[in-house]
Write an enzyme that holds these catalytic residues in place. Structure first.
Site, PDB file in Angstrom:
ATOM      1  N   HIS A 106     -43.195  -3.234  -8.608  1.00  0.00           N
ATOM      2  CA  HIS A 106     -43.235  -2.633  -7.271  1.00  0.00           C
ATOM      3  C   HIS A 106     -44.660  -2.747  -6.748  1.00  0.00           C
ATOM      4  O   HIS A 106     -45.610  -2.457  -7.473  1.00  0.00           O
ATOM      5  CB  HIS A 106     -42.781  -1.170  -7.350  1.00  0.00           C
TER       6      HIS A 106
ATOM      7  N   LEU B  18     -35.101   5.610  -7.663  1.00  0.00           N
ATOM      8  CA  LEU B  18     -35.627   4.422  -6.967  1.00  0.00           C
ATOM      9  C   LEU B  18     -37.127   4.289  -7.177  1.00  0.00           C
ATOM     10  O   LEU B  18     -37.885   5.204  -6.859  1.00  0.00           O
ATOM     11  CB  LEU B  18     -35.323   4.537  -5.465  1.00  0.00           C
TER      12      LEU B  18
ATOM     13  N   GLU C 188     -49.717  -9.305  -9.428  1.00  0.00           N
ATOM     14  CA  GLU C 188     -48.346  -9.140  -9.925  1.00  0.00           C
ATOM     15  C   GLU C 188     -47.996 -10.266 -10.897  1.00  0.00           C
ATOM     16  O   GLU C 188     -47.381 -10.048 -11.943  1.00  0.00           O
ATOM     17  CB  GLU C 188     -47.342  -9.138  -8.759  1.00  0.00           C
TER      18      GLU C 188
HETATM   19  C1  GAR Z   1     -43.104  -8.520  -4.686  1.00  0.00           C
HETATM   20  O1  GAR Z   1     -44.274  -8.103  -4.018  1.00  0.00           O
HETATM   21  C2  GAR Z   1     -42.486  -7.362  -5.435  1.00  0.00           C
HETATM   22  O2  GAR Z   1     -43.449  -6.486  -5.968  1.00  0.00           O
HETATM   23  C3  GAR Z   1     -41.697  -6.678  -4.336  1.00  0.00           C
HETATM   24  O3  GAR Z   1     -41.125  -7.735  -3.620  1.00  0.00           O
HETATM   25  C4  GAR Z   1     -41.992  -8.879  -3.677  1.00  0.00           C
HETATM   26  C5  GAR Z   1     -41.182 -10.080  -4.134  1.00  0.00           C
HETATM   27  O4  GAR Z   1     -41.933 -11.248  -4.080  1.00  0.00           O
HETATM   28  N1  GAR Z   1     -40.709  -5.802  -4.877  1.00  0.00           N
HETATM   29  C6  GAR Z   1     -40.348  -4.641  -4.315  1.00  0.00           C
HETATM   30  O5  GAR Z   1     -40.797  -4.262  -3.250  1.00  0.00           O
HETATM   31  C7  GAR Z   1     -39.312  -3.829  -5.098  1.00  0.00           C
HETATM   32  N2  GAR Z   1     -39.251  -2.478  -4.637  1.00  0.00           N
HETATM   33  P1  GAR Z   1     -41.423 -12.568  -4.800  1.00  0.00           P
HETATM   34  O6  GAR Z   1     -39.990 -12.803  -4.346  1.00  0.00           O
HETATM   35  O7  GAR Z   1     -42.352 -13.628  -4.281  1.00  0.00           O
HETATM   36  O8  GAR Z   1     -41.518 -12.365  -6.289  1.00  0.00           O
END
Ligand code: GAR
Length: 224
Positions: free
Chosen positions: A116, A151, A181
């Site tokens: 997240h 969540l 990340e």
């Molecule tokens: C990422 O920043 C992840 O942390 C976020 O969605 C993005 C996906 O990027 N996830 C959330 O917000 C979950 N609550 P990606 O498709 O390039 O991996």
């Protein structure tokens, strides 16, 4: 029973979009920093780039459109059945933008991880970067956590702190956080694959020690 063998672990990745975190797993498996194989990628949306990333390297990629199910419970049941058919050790939510039912979470409890883009418990939900900027925070970041029925609320495994710069836009901050990340998520997965971390009674144990609420504190450097 804890499996301490060095066999390659099997990972299923769930996505809804671009899949840059998925790519970090594909790369980490290929270069051996993650002793695992991504055995399937499942998306609840058709036509997303993450599916293409999987197809490019021959990973089975499956579209399970939540719109074609009558209820969340039915979608989660089918999703769980597809996942199970790949016998994964670990299930990675990588930008999977669906709320999961407690039934689904409990089916795979201890094997489900999410990333997240905030320093949880701050800013669960959406628009995390804008919220950090609006609040005047000096630090933003990302959290890898085990998934529980709450969540974005499961206990943290590792966090990366990223400074908020003067005049940062949400997009610029999101791009910088994503770089981090891509480092912490495969790392957390590798700890799991090595049997070093586990979810026990709602807490995370790392080498059998209880982790603090923010998870493992490691220094991560921005890639140059
Ligand atoms: C990422 O920043 C992840 O942390 C976020 O969605 C993005 C996906 O990027 N996830 C959330 O917000 C979950 N609550 P990606 O498709 O390039 O991996």
């Amino acid at each position: 029973m804890t499996d301490h063998s060095t066999r390659k672990r099997r990972i299923v990745v769930l996505i809804s979009g671009g899949g840059s975190n998925l790519q970090s797993f594909i790369d980490a498996c290929a270069d051996g920093t993650l002793n695992a194989d991504v055995v399937a990628v499942i998306s609840n949306k058709a036509g997303v780039k993450g599916l293409e990333r999987a197809a490019n390297v021959g990973i089975p990629n499956i579209i399970l459109d939540h719109n074609s199910f009558e209820s969340r419970a039915e979608f989660d049941q089918s999703l769980g059945d597809v996942i199970e058919s790949f016998s994964p050790d670990l299930i990675i939510l990588a930008g999977f933008m669906r709320i999961l039912t407690p039934q689904f979470v409990n089916r795979f409890i201890g094997q489900l991880m999410n990333i997240h883009p905030s320093l949880l418990p701050k800013y669960p939900g959406l628009h995390t970067h804008q919220r950090a900027i609006d609040a005047g925070d000096s630090e933003a970041g990302a959290t890898v956590h085990f998934v529980t029925a709450e969540l974005d609320g499961g206990p943290a495994i590792v966090q990366a702190q990223v400074p908020v710069l003067k005049n940062d836009s949400a997009d610029a901050l999101a791009t910088r956080v994503l770089e981090f990340e891509h480092q912490i998520y495969p790392l957390a997965a590798e700890w799991f694959c090595q049997g070093r971390i586990e979810l026990r009674d709602g807490d995370v144990l790392f080498d059998n020690q209880l982790l603090p609420v923010e998870g493992v504190n490691i220094e991560i450097h921005e890639k140059t």
